[in-house]
Design a protein around this motif. Structure first.
Motif, short mmCIF file in Angstrom:
data_model
loop_
_atom_site.label_atom_id
_atom_site.label_comp_id
_atom_site.label_asym_id
_atom_site.label_seq_id
_atom_site.Cartn_x
_atom_site.Cartn_y
_atom_site.Cartn_z
N GLN A 71 0.76 -1.18 0.01
CA GLN A 71 0.03 0.19 0.06
C GLN A 71 0.95 1.20 -0.14
O GLN A 71 1.96 1.27 0.77
N THR A 72 0.58 2.28 -1.01
CA THR A 72 1.37 3.39 -1.20
C THR A 72 0.28 4.68 -1.06
O THR A 72 -0.58 4.55 -1.72
N VAL A 73 0.87 5.38 -0.02
CA VAL A 73 -0.22 6.50 0.27
C VAL A 73 0.71 7.93 -0.38
O VAL A 73 2.05 8.04 0.15
N THR A 74 0.41 8.68 -1.15
CA THR A 74 1.02 9.83 -1.65
C THR A 74 0.23 10.85 -1.68
O THR A 74 -1.04 10.92 -1.70
N TYR A 75 0.71 11.95 -0.94
CA TYR A 75 0.03 13.29 -0.19
C TYR A 75 0.70 14.54 -0.73
O TYR A 75 1.82 14.66 -0.96
N VAL A 76 -0.14 15.49 -0.60
CA VAL A 76 0.14 17.01 -0.55
C VAL A 76 -0.61 17.67 0.42
O VAL A 76 -1.78 17.22 0.57
N ALA A 77 0.15 18.41 1.23
CA ALA A 77 -0.70 19.07 2.23
C ALA A 77 -0.08 20.73 2.15
O ALA A 77 0.89 21.08 2.28
N ASP A 78 -1.10 21.67 2.62
CA ASP A 78 -0.80 23.19 2.55
C ASP A 78 -1.79 23.74 3.10
O ASP A 78 -2.88 22.98 4.00
N HIS A 79 -1.79 24.89 3.65
CA HIS A 79 -2.93 25.75 4.38
C HIS A 79 -4.15 26.09 3.72
O HIS A 79 -5.03 26.45 4.22
N TYR A 80 -4.23 25.81 2.42
CA TYR A 80 -5.30 25.95 1.58
C TYR A 80 -6.01 25.12 1.18
O TYR A 80 -7.35 24.88 1.23
N GLY A 81 -5.26 23.99 0.56
CA GLY A 81 -6.03 22.81 0.13
C GLY A 81 -6.24 21.74 1.30
O GLY A 81 -6.77 20.85 1.11
N GLY A 82 -5.38 21.93 2.36
CA GLY A 82 -5.52 20.86 3.40
C GLY A 82 -4.62 19.55 2.96
O GLY A 82 -3.60 19.79 2.13
N TYR A 83 -5.14 18.34 3.59
CA TYR A 83 -4.39 17.21 3.43
C TYR A 83 -5.20 16.60 1.83
O TYR A 83 -6.31 16.29 2.32
N GLN A 84 -4.54 16.32 1.06
CA GLN A 84 -4.81 15.41 0.03
C GLN A 84 -4.08 14.16 -0.40
O GLN A 84 -2.98 14.10 -0.51
N ALA A 85 -4.77 13.11 -0.17
CA ALA A 85 -4.01 11.88 -0.44
C ALA A 85 -4.54 11.01 -1.46
O ALA A 85 -5.87 11.08 -1.67
N GLN A 86 -3.60 10.02 -2.16
CA GLN A 86 -4.23 9.27 -3.17
C GLN A 86 -3.21 7.75 -2.61
O GLN A 86 -2.18 7.66 -2.37
N VAL A 87 -4.15 6.78 -2.64
CA VAL A 87 -3.84 5.56 -2.00
C VAL A 87 -3.91 4.65 -3.44
O VAL A 87 -4.78 4.55 -3.84
N SER A 88 -2.62 3.91 -3.40
CA SER A 88 -2.70 2.67 -4.41
C SER A 88 -2.27 1.67 -4.03
O SER A 88 -1.51 1.62 -2.76
N TYR A 89 -2.27 0.42 -4.59
CA TYR A 89 -2.11 -0.84 -4.14
C TYR A 89 -1.32 -1.60 -5.29
O TYR A 89 -1.50 -1.40 -6.42
N GLN A 90 -0.21 -2.21 -4.88
CA GLN A 90 0.66 -3.04 -5.71
C GLN A 90 0.68 -4.48 -5.48
O GLN A 90 0.62 -4.75 -4.16
N GLY A 91 0.22 -5.46 -6.47
CA GLY A 91 0.30 -6.78 -6.03
C GLY A 91 -1.25 -7.17 -5.94
O GLY A 91 -2.08 -6.47 -6.10
N GLU A 92 -1.39 -8.58 -5.66
CA GLU A 92 -2.56 -9.15 -5.57
C GLU A 92 -2.61 -9.92 -3.97
O GLU A 92 -1.87 -10.60 -3.63
N ALA A 93 -3.89 -9.57 -3.31
CA ALA A 93 -3.96 -10.08 -2.19
C ALA A 93 -3.87 -11.70 -2.29
O ALA A 93 -4.31 -12.51 -3.05
N GLN A 94 -3.32 -12.16 -1.13
CA GLN A 94 -2.98 -13.71 -1.14
C GLN A 94 -3.52 -14.18 0.23
O GLN A 94 -3.32 -13.56 1.16
#
Length: 116
Positions: A71-94
């Motif tokens: 699981q990878t969470v990529t984020y950007v945060a500032d005083h105007y837009g707040g916390y914005q995150a994108q979550v991605s997954y690599q692989g297949e659940a086993q």
């Protein structure tokens, strides 16, 4: 006497309005950091990196989930837009039917505990 008090009041009011209301207001400082942990013995595997220009923060962190995906969470945060995150997954659940050997720890090599 009244004239002196009035002049003193004008000076005090002038000085207090000239001072900033928040004396502790440090300038934003740019920074960056990164770390990673990979321990084959325990299975821990995660990391984090972050960069800031003093106003906005950008970064990402990752972790290996119990089902084997990353699981990878990529984020950007500032005083105007707040916390914005994108979550991605690599692989297949086993979901294996059989699990690996139990984790065992080495016995105490210092001998039996002594109580005094």
């Amino acid at each position: 006497m009244i004239k002196q008090v009035a002049v003193l009041m004008v000076v005090v009011v002038g000085v207090t309005t000239a001072l900033p209301s928040d004396t502790y207001n440090p300038a934003p400082m740019p920074y960056n950091f990164a770390y990673g942990v990979k321990d084959d013995y325990s299975g821990a595997n995660f990391g984090h990196n972050e960069d800031s220009d003093g106003n906005a923060v950008k970064g990402s962190y990752n972790v290996v989930l119990p089902d084997g995906r990353i699981q990878t969470v990529t984020y950007v945060a500032d005083h105007y837009g707040g916390y914005q995150a994108q979550v991605s997954y690599q692989g297949e659940a086993q979901y294996p039917h059989e699990y690996g050997p139990a984790i065992t720890f080495k016995p105490n090599t210092y001998g039996q505990p002594s109580y005094q």
